[in-house]
Design an enzyme around this catalytic site. Structure first.
Site, PDB file in Angstrom:
ATOM      1  N   GLN A 222       0.440  19.844  -2.125  1.00  0.00           N
ATOM      2  CA  GLN A 222       1.217  20.058  -3.574  1.00  0.00           C
ATOM      3  C   GLN A 222       1.954  18.430  -3.966  1.00  0.00           C
ATOM      4  O   GLN A 222       1.588  18.268  -4.872  1.00  0.00           O
ATOM      5  CB  GLN A 222       2.122  20.954  -3.598  1.00  0.00           C
ATOM      6  CG  GLN A 222       1.445  22.432  -4.002  1.00  0.00           C
ATOM      7  CD  GLN A 222       2.552  23.436  -3.892  1.00  0.00           C
ATOM      8  OE1 GLN A 222       2.997  23.983  -2.820  1.00  0.00           O
ATOM      9  NE2 GLN A 222       2.698  23.901  -5.405  1.00  0.00           N
TER      10      GLN A 222
ATOM     11  N   TYR B 213      10.088  35.068  -6.637  1.00  0.00           N
ATOM     12  CA  TYR B 213       9.879  34.422  -8.086  1.00  0.00           C
ATOM     13  C   TYR B 213      10.154  35.262  -9.109  1.00  0.00           C
ATOM     14  O   TYR B 213      10.811  35.038 -10.206  1.00  0.00           O
ATOM     15  CB  TYR B 213       8.929  33.718  -8.226  1.00  0.00           C
ATOM     16  CG  TYR B 213       8.692  32.439  -7.358  1.00  0.00           C
ATOM     17  CD1 TYR B 213       9.131  31.134  -7.790  1.00  0.00           C
ATOM     18  CD2 TYR B 213       8.183  32.299  -6.099  1.00  0.00           C
ATOM     19  CE1 TYR B 213       9.051  29.939  -7.125  1.00  0.00           C
ATOM     20  CE2 TYR B 213       8.293  31.298  -5.111  1.00  0.00           C
ATOM     21  CZ  TYR B 213       8.762  30.031  -5.962  1.00  0.00           C
ATOM     22  OH  TYR B 213       8.671  28.791  -5.016  1.00  0.00           O
TER      23      TYR B 213
ATOM     24  N   HIS C 159       1.075  26.091   4.856  1.00  0.00           N
ATOM     25  CA  HIS C 159       1.172  26.508   3.684  1.00  0.00           C
ATOM     26  C   HIS C 159      -0.085  26.245   2.801  1.00  0.00           C
ATOM     27  O   HIS C 159      -0.368  25.361   2.136  1.00  0.00           O
ATOM     28  CB  HIS C 159       2.227  25.520   3.020  1.00  0.00           C
ATOM     29  CG  HIS C 159       2.881  25.919   1.763  1.00  0.00           C
ATOM     30  ND1 HIS C 159       4.290  26.020   1.491  1.00  0.00           N
ATOM     31  CD2 HIS C 159       2.278  26.386   0.549  1.00  0.00           C
ATOM     32  CE1 HIS C 159       4.561  26.416   0.561  1.00  0.00           C
ATOM     33  NE2 HIS C 159       3.577  26.823  -0.281  1.00  0.00           N
TER      34      HIS C 159
ATOM     35  N   GLU D 294      12.384  29.836  -0.885  1.00  0.00           N
ATOM     36  CA  GLU D 294      11.730  29.343  -2.220  1.00  0.00           C
ATOM     37  C   GLU D 294      12.288  30.137  -3.243  1.00  0.00           C
ATOM     38  O   GLU D 294      12.478  31.283  -3.155  1.00  0.00           O
ATOM     39  CB  GLU D 294      10.373  29.309  -2.177  1.00  0.00           C
ATOM     40  CG  GLU D 294       9.524  28.463  -1.394  1.00  0.00           C
ATOM     41  CD  GLU D 294       7.944  28.444  -1.648  1.00  0.00           C
ATOM     42  OE1 GLU D 294       7.650  28.890  -2.884  1.00  0.00           O
ATOM     43  OE2 GLU D 294       7.247  28.054  -0.871  1.00  0.00           O
TER      44      GLU D 294
ATOM     45  N   ASN E 215       3.321  30.448   5.642  1.00  0.00           N
ATOM     46  CA  ASN E 215       3.933  30.790   4.067  1.00  0.00           C
ATOM     47  C   ASN E 215       3.031  31.609   3.336  1.00  0.00           C
ATOM     48  O   ASN E 215       1.881  31.631   2.895  1.00  0.00           O
ATOM     49  CB  ASN E 215       4.043  29.398   3.545  1.00  0.00           C
ATOM     50  CG  ASN E 215       4.708  29.529   2.169  1.00  0.00           C
ATOM     51  OD1 ASN E 215       5.825  29.641   2.098  1.00  0.00           O
ATOM     52  ND2 ASN E 215       4.063  29.663   0.778  1.00  0.00           N
ATOM     53  N   GLU E 216       3.784  32.592   3.042  1.00  0.00           N
ATOM     54  CA  GLU E 216       3.196  33.733   2.129  1.00  0.00           C
ATOM     55  C   GLU E 216       1.940  34.274   2.445  1.00  0.00           C
ATOM     56  O   GLU E 216       0.955  34.004   1.613  1.00  0.00           O
ATOM     57  CB  GLU E 216       3.301  33.109   0.679  1.00  0.00           C
ATOM     58  CG  GLU E 216       4.617  32.850   0.110  1.00  0.00           C
ATOM     59  CD  GLU E 216       4.698  32.157  -1.291  1.00  0.00           C
ATOM     60  OE1 GLU E 216       5.538  32.167  -2.117  1.00  0.00           O
ATOM     61  OE2 GLU E 216       3.609  31.371  -1.803  1.00  0.00           O
TER      62      GLU E 216
ATOM     63  N   ASN F  73      10.154  34.393   0.128  1.00  0.00           N
ATOM     64  CA  ASN F  73      10.165  33.532  -1.161  1.00  0.00           C
ATOM     65  C   ASN F  73      10.178  34.533  -2.209  1.00  0.00           C
ATOM     66  O   ASN F  73       9.624  35.700  -2.402  1.00  0.00           O
ATOM     67  CB  ASN F  73       9.062  32.615  -1.399  1.00  0.00           C
ATOM     68  CG  ASN F  73       8.668  31.720  -0.166  1.00  0.00           C
ATOM     69  OD1 ASN F  73       9.697  31.363   0.419  1.00  0.00           O
ATOM     70  ND2 ASN F  73       7.457  31.287   0.023  1.00  0.00           N
TER      71      ASN F  73
ATOM     72  N   ASP G  83      -5.612  15.326  -5.195  1.00  0.00           N
ATOM     73  CA  ASP G  83      -6.113  13.807  -4.541  1.00  0.00           C
ATOM     74  C   ASP G  83      -4.863  13.085  -4.428  1.00  0.00           C
ATOM     75  O   ASP G  83      -4.704  12.274  -3.477  1.00  0.00           O
ATOM     76  CB  ASP G  83      -7.106  13.280  -5.336  1.00  0.00           C
ATOM     77  CG  ASP G  83      -8.589  13.954  -4.978  1.00  0.00           C
ATOM     78  OD1 ASP G  83      -8.307  15.105  -4.290  1.00  0.00           O
ATOM     79  OD2 ASP G  83      -9.571  13.684  -5.492  1.00  0.00           O
TER      80      ASP G  83
ATOM     81  N   ARG H 169      12.663  21.466   3.396  1.00  0.00           N
ATOM     82  CA  ARG H 169      11.609  22.349   3.920  1.00  0.00           C
ATOM     83  C   ARG H 169      10.300  21.533   3.594  1.00  0.00           C
ATOM     84  O   ARG H 169      10.044  21.683   2.326  1.00  0.00           O
ATOM     85  CB  ARG H 169      11.646  23.870   3.717  1.00  0.00           C
ATOM     86  CG  ARG H 169      10.691  24.496   4.152  1.00  0.00           C
ATOM     87  CD  ARG H 169      10.638  25.937   3.533  1.00  0.00           C
ATOM     88  NE  ARG H 169       9.248  26.576   3.817  1.00  0.00           N
ATOM     89  CZ  ARG H 169       8.836  27.426   3.116  1.00  0.00           C
ATOM     90  NH1 ARG H 169       8.895  27.538   1.946  1.00  0.00           N
ATOM     91  NH2 ARG H 169       7.499  28.150   3.242  1.00  0.00           N
TER      92      ARG H 169
END
Length: 510
Positions: free
Chosen positions: A42, A329, A145, A394, A189-190, A327, A75, A100
């Site tokens: 990301q 949200y 991740h 998160e 992660n997740e 995490n 990219d 993190r």
């Protein structure tokens, strides 16, 4: 312009009215940590330099650009591979305790195998960790991740059990290279999202974008649990005595709401409990085993689609944790599927996911604001898993990139108020809170259409310059005072002036 200020004033009045925090001590407990996070794909960019191999997300965004809201890819994204020192300056200036970040597996092992180790990739992460430590920031490293080498995906990815030992091999290299300076690790992660949206759900796919029906999703989860457990035991055997670090897995836990408490528990067990129950209590949740077996039989399968763990594996996976990382949200409203009364099984849970009209929507699709669901989740984790030390790895709010991001400040205030209530009133053992994210970044299927950062990144400029948002200043003052603070004015210029007067002028946004 007048209409804009009316909206701003209304938002501020609503903020103050809702977030007065009456009856809640808004001071953070002694020793409570606040950090921030990103992930490799990301933010890093530099997707094909210095020996990095193709990752599953490189392949996915280029071959299935229609799956990304704006057809974009990672990219270049935030360009943190080249600008990590600037990001560290922001983290330091805010006074955050830790950062993190995740390792790009394909930057270390371009094919996923240990016969080709990329020393340049290892050096990049050494440089980042050294920069953090030199600035008094703890590095917290996530091994995976979502971005494994595409070479492994062509052999089945997480649905092929060979990936279990390959992940352990990769983890061993990272422990050897970085473990002397890293005290806290996240293995994966997740995992539920990887399996559900990477190998099953066709409507909101993430890489690798495979629809393997309702069999592949559980096979993926089975292998992830094995990979996590083997990595934990390998660390125990080979590194813990000398490095003395802590390991866990970062789960995705929704906040479930329903008219019937049993429905809430079922939804929880199929989501958070899917991975947490084998690790913290042993084996899959009973409701998962019974429901998947029931639905599998109705579908004509000869056995349950949920794989079974042997007694040896159940014992081996149980206890592979040093802290509870998750995490969070958004909330989800669940109701029972009426078709089941007719003997029609549309899902393994027997539930229909939805929302309530009263819930406040955010900029991201499927993201809603309901702080009480966050507090209920913290209490659920306390009761379900005997009040383990919890790290919220998160939590954050998407918008469209507003510099005056009042909604983001309001979101963090509301959710942290619920956290403090759960800790101080209800005895929840929460140790840390992680802001997602420090900078704007490539947001998976949403591309660059939504932003999570408390620091802005201009993606239209090839140099990807950073600049502060209103939340940058708010967070700096909150961290300095160790207390939640409401917005003192609806004027951003006045807010910046007042906040900057509370601290020495240092860092990139003073």
């Amino acid at each position: 312009m007048k209409q804009v200020w009316i909206i701003v004033i209304f938002s501020y009045v609503a903020f103050v009215g809702i977030t007065s925090g009456k009856g809640v001590d808004l001071t953070f407990p002694k020793g409570f940590l606040i950090g921030t996070a990103t992930s490799s794909y990301q933010v890093e960019g530099a997707w094909n330099v210095s020996g990095r191999g193709e990752s599953v997300w490189d392949w996915f965004t280029k071959t299935k650009p229609e799956r990304i809201a704006d057809g974009s890819n990672g990219d270049t994204t935030s360009n943190s591979y080249y600008k990590y020192k600037e990001d560290v300056k922001y983290i330091k200036s805010l006074g955050l305790d830790y950062y993190r970040f995740s390792i790009s597996w394909s930057r270390i092992l371009p094919t996923g195998y240990t016969n080709q180790i990329n020393k340049d990739g290892i050096q990049y992460y050494k440089n980042l960790i050294n920069e953090l430590l030199e600035n008094g920031i703890e590095p917290i490293v996530t091994l995976y991740h979502w971005d494994h080498p595409q070479f492994l995906e062509e052999m089945g990815g997480w649905t092929n059990e060979i990936i279990v030992d390959l992940f352990v091999d990769y983890a061993r290299i990272m422990f050897k290279a970085l473990g002397d300076k890293v005290q806290r690790w996240v293995t994966i992660n997740e995992p539920t999202l990887i399996c559900r949206y990477g190998y099953y759900v066709n409507s909101l796919q993430i890489a690798p974008g495979k629809d393997l029906g309702d069999v592949g999703v559980y096979l993926c989860g089975h292998n992830i649990l094995k990979a996590h457990a083997k990595t934990y035991h390998m660390y125990d055997k080979e590194f813990r005595a000398t490095q003395n670090g802590q390991l866990s897995i970062a789960l995705q836990c929704m906040g479930y709401v329903a008219a019937d408490g049993n429905d809430v528990d079922t939804a929880f067990q199929f989501d958070c409990g899917w991975m947490a129950h084998p690790i913290y209590k042993g084996d899959y949740p009973e409701i998962m085993k019974s429901r998947v077996a029931l639905v599998s039989k109705a579908q004509g399968y000869s056995r349950s689609r949920l794989p079974r763990f042997s007694k040896k594996w159940i014992s081996y996976i149980k206890g592979t944790w040093d802290y509870f990382a998750f995490n969070h949200y958004t909330p989800v409203y669940v109701t029972r599927d009426p078709d089941e009364r007719k003997g029609i099984y549309n899902s393994d849970t027997g539930l229909i996911n939805g929302i309530l009209p009263s819930w406040e929507a955010s900029a991201g699709i499927g993201f809603y604001v309901l702080p009480s669901a966050f507090g209920d989740l913290l209490r659920k984790l306390k009761d379900e898993y005997d009040n383990p030390p919890v790290w919220i790895t998160e939590n954050g709010c998407p918008d469209h990139g507003e510099i005056e991001d009042y909604n983001r400040i309001r979101y963090h205030y509301l959710y942290l108020t619920e956290l403090l209530k759960a800790v101080k009133r209800d005895g929840c053992n929460v140790k840390a809170y992680t802001i997602w994210s420090i900078i704007d970044l490539f947001e998976w299927n949403s591309g660059f259409t939504v932003k999570f950062g408390i620091v802005s990144v201009d993606f239209d400029d090839p140099s990807t310059p950073r600049s502060p948002k209103l939340s940058t200043y708010w967070w700096k003052n909150v961290i300095k005072s160790r207390k939640l603070l409401p917005i003192p004015t609806n004027s951003s210029m006045m807010l910046k002036k007042e906040f900057s007067s509370c601290h020495a002028r240092s860092g990139p946004f003073s």
